[in-house]
Design an enzyme around this catalytic site. Structure first.
Site, PDB file in Angstrom:
ATOM      1  N   SER A  41      34.933  51.375  60.554  1.00 48.28           N
ATOM      2  CA  SER A  41      33.496  51.379  60.855  1.00 48.28           C
ATOM      3  C   SER A  41      33.154  50.940  62.272  1.00 48.28           C
ATOM      4  CB  SER A  41      32.751  50.497  59.850  1.00 48.28           C
ATOM      5  OG  SER A  41      32.659  51.144  58.600  1.00 48.28           O
ATOM      6  N   LYS A  44      31.183  53.302  64.366  1.00 50.84           N
ATOM      7  CA  LYS A  44      29.722  53.369  64.365  1.00 50.84           C
ATOM      8  C   LYS A  44      29.117  52.788  65.632  1.00 50.84           C
ATOM      9  CE  LYS A  44      29.922  53.348  59.384  1.00 50.84           C
ATOM     10  NZ  LYS A  44      30.171  52.514  58.215  1.00 50.84           N
ATOM     11  N   SER A 104      26.232  48.908  57.992  1.00 47.44           N
ATOM     12  CA  SER A 104      27.342  49.839  58.182  1.00 47.44           C
ATOM     13  C   SER A 104      27.186  51.086  57.317  1.00 47.44           C
ATOM     14  CB  SER A 104      28.668  49.144  57.871  1.00 47.44           C
ATOM     15  OG  SER A 104      29.753  49.835  58.429  1.00 47.44           O
TER      16      SER A 104
END
Length: 364
Positions: A41, A44, A104
Site C-alpha cells: 500500500s 498509494k 488505505s
C-alpha cells in the site's frame, strides 16, 4: 571526526531502512536503500502524488465526483483495506484522497484511477511518468493500490524518500490536508489512521503504512521539529507491532542524536545566476525550505556551502524551477545537497530585450 550515533536496537528488525534530513539533504542512515521491493500500500503515496499533480495541472478538481462502476464494486468491495464504496455512488475526489491515505482504501484508489484517467492502465501510465520525472529509477507501478501483482509493482527506499520529499515540498497544502487525519468517516463507518507515529511522536504528521503477505510491513513517515524535517522509510518488517516500535524509535533517534545548525530560512535568496535569452539577464535562486547543516550530536556543525549548477540557465524559467543545488560540507567531511529554485519567473526575451542584453554584455 565524530563517530556515527548508536542505532536503536529495534532497527535490527528492518531489512530495509533509510532516514533523510530534508533540511540538509543528508542521509542519516541507509540500509539496502536501493534494493527493489514490493511496496504494497505504499504504492498509494504515488497515487496521491499523481492526483495532486493532476489537480495542480487543472485536469482534476477536488469537488469533481467520480462514479463507482459496477465492475469496480464487484471486484473491490470488501477486498483488503476499504472505504466501503457503495454500488453506483459518485464520490468526490476530496473524499477519495482522504480515504486513500487515512484508511488505505483499495476500492477508493480504483475509483480515483478510473474516474481521473479513464482506466487503471491509463492512470498507472501517469504514475510511472511522474515517477520518471522525479528520478525514481528503481520504481514501477502496475496498480494504483499496491495489490499483489506477482512483483510487477516495485520500488526502493530511496525512491520512496524522493517521493515523500516531493509531496512535502511541492504540495505542502495537500500534505497538511490529507496525511495527518487521525480517522476517516464515510457511509456511516469510522476507521482510524494506521500511521504508527501519528499522535505518538512529537512532530509526526505523515505519511503511510503498507502491508501484504508478500511484502511484509512497510512504512514511510515524516516528522518536523523546530523547522527541521526528517523522512524515514522502512521495508520488510515482520509484524505491525515491530513496525510500530521501529518507526517510533527510529524517528526519535534522528532528532535526538543529530544536531542541526540553521544556515538559511525558508524561501531565503542564496545566489543569482546569469540567464541566457531571458527578459532579465539574471535570476535569483532561493531555498524551498529552511536549510541546516546536520552532524552527529556533540560534533561540530560548522559547514561550508557552494552552489552547483545543473547546466546553462536558459529562458524561459518558471518560478520554483530547479536551477542548481546548494552543496553543504560539514566539519566531519560529509557532503549533502538541497535544491535551489528560481525565486521568480523569467520569460524569454523579445527582440528589444535581446538587443539590450547584447549591448550590456559588450560593456560588462
Amino acid at each position: 571526526m565524530s563517530a556515527e550515533p548508536d542505532l536503536p536496537q529495534s532497527l535490527d528488525g528492518a531489512p530495509i531502512a533509510l532516514m533523510l534530513d530534508l533540511g540538509s539533504g543528508r542521509v542519516l542512515f541507509s540500509r539496502e536503500a536501493d534494493r527493489r521491493f514490493m511496496p504494497a500500500s505504499l504504492t498509494k503515496i504515488m497515487t496521491l502524488y499523481t492526483a495532486f499533480e493532476m489537480i495542480e495541472e487543472g485536469s482534476l478538481s477536488l469537488k469533481q465526483r467520480l462514479p463507482v462502476r459496477d465492475e469496480t464494486f464487484r471486484e473491490w468491495s470488501g477486498k483488503g483495506s476499504t472505504m466501503f464504496v457503495p454500488r453506483g455512488a459518485a464520490i468526490s475526489v476530496d473524499t477519495l484522497l482522504h480515504a486513500i491515505d487515512t484508511v488505505s482504501a483499495n476500492d477508493g484508489c480504483v475509483v480515483l484511477a478510473e474516474g481521473a484517467a479513464g482506466s487503471v492502465e491509463a492512470f498507472t501510465d501517469l504514475m510511472n511518468a511522474k515517477a520518471r520525472e522525479l528520478g525514481m529509477n528503481d520504481s514501477h507501478f502496475n496498480t494504483p493500490n499496491g495489490w499483489m501483482d506477482e512483483g510487477r509493482t516495485y520500488t526502493s527506499a530511496r525512491d520512496l524518500a524522493t517521493l515523500a520529499q516531493a509531496i512535502i515540498t511541492r504540495h505542502p497544502d495537500f500534505y497538511a490536508r490529507y496525511f495527518s487525519q487521525p480517522s476517516f468517516s464515510y457511509n456511516g463507518i469510522t476507521q482510524n489512521n494506521r500511521n504508527p507515529i501519528l499522535g505518538y511522536v512529537d512532530g509526526a504528521d505523515g505519511l503511510k503504512t503498507g502491508f501484504t503477505n508478500e511484502a511484509g510491513y512497510g512504512f514511510v513517515g515524516s516528522a518536523e521539529r523546530d523547522g527541521r524535517r526528517l523522512v524515514m522509510v522502512l521495508g520488510g518488517t515482520e509484524s505491525g507491532r515491530a513496525r510500530k516500535q521501529i518507526a517510533r524509535d527510529f524517528v526519535d533517534w534522528g532528532f535526538e542524536n543529530w544536531s542541526a545548525l540553521r544556515l538559511y530560512g525558508a524561501g531565503q535568496n542564496v545566489a543569482s545566476v546569469p540567464v541566457q535569452g531571458g527578459a532579465e539577464s539574471k535570476v535569483m535562486l532561493k531555498v524551498e525550505r529552511s536549510v541546516f547543516a546536520t552532524a552527529p550530536r556533540g560534533a561540530s556543525a560548522d559547514a561550508s556551502v557552494r552552489v552547483r549548477f545543473l547546466g546553462p540557465t536558459e529562458a524561459p524559467i518558471a518560478e520554483g524551477e530547479r536551477i542548481a543545488s546548494l552543496v553543504i560540507e560539514t566539519a566531519d567531511g560529509k557532503t549533502s545537497s538541497v535544491p535551489l529554485v528560481a525565486a521568480e519567473a523569467v520569460p524569454a526575451a523579445n527582440w528589444w530585450q535581446r538587443l539590450r542584453n547584447g549591448l550590456v554584455g559588450l560593456v560588462t
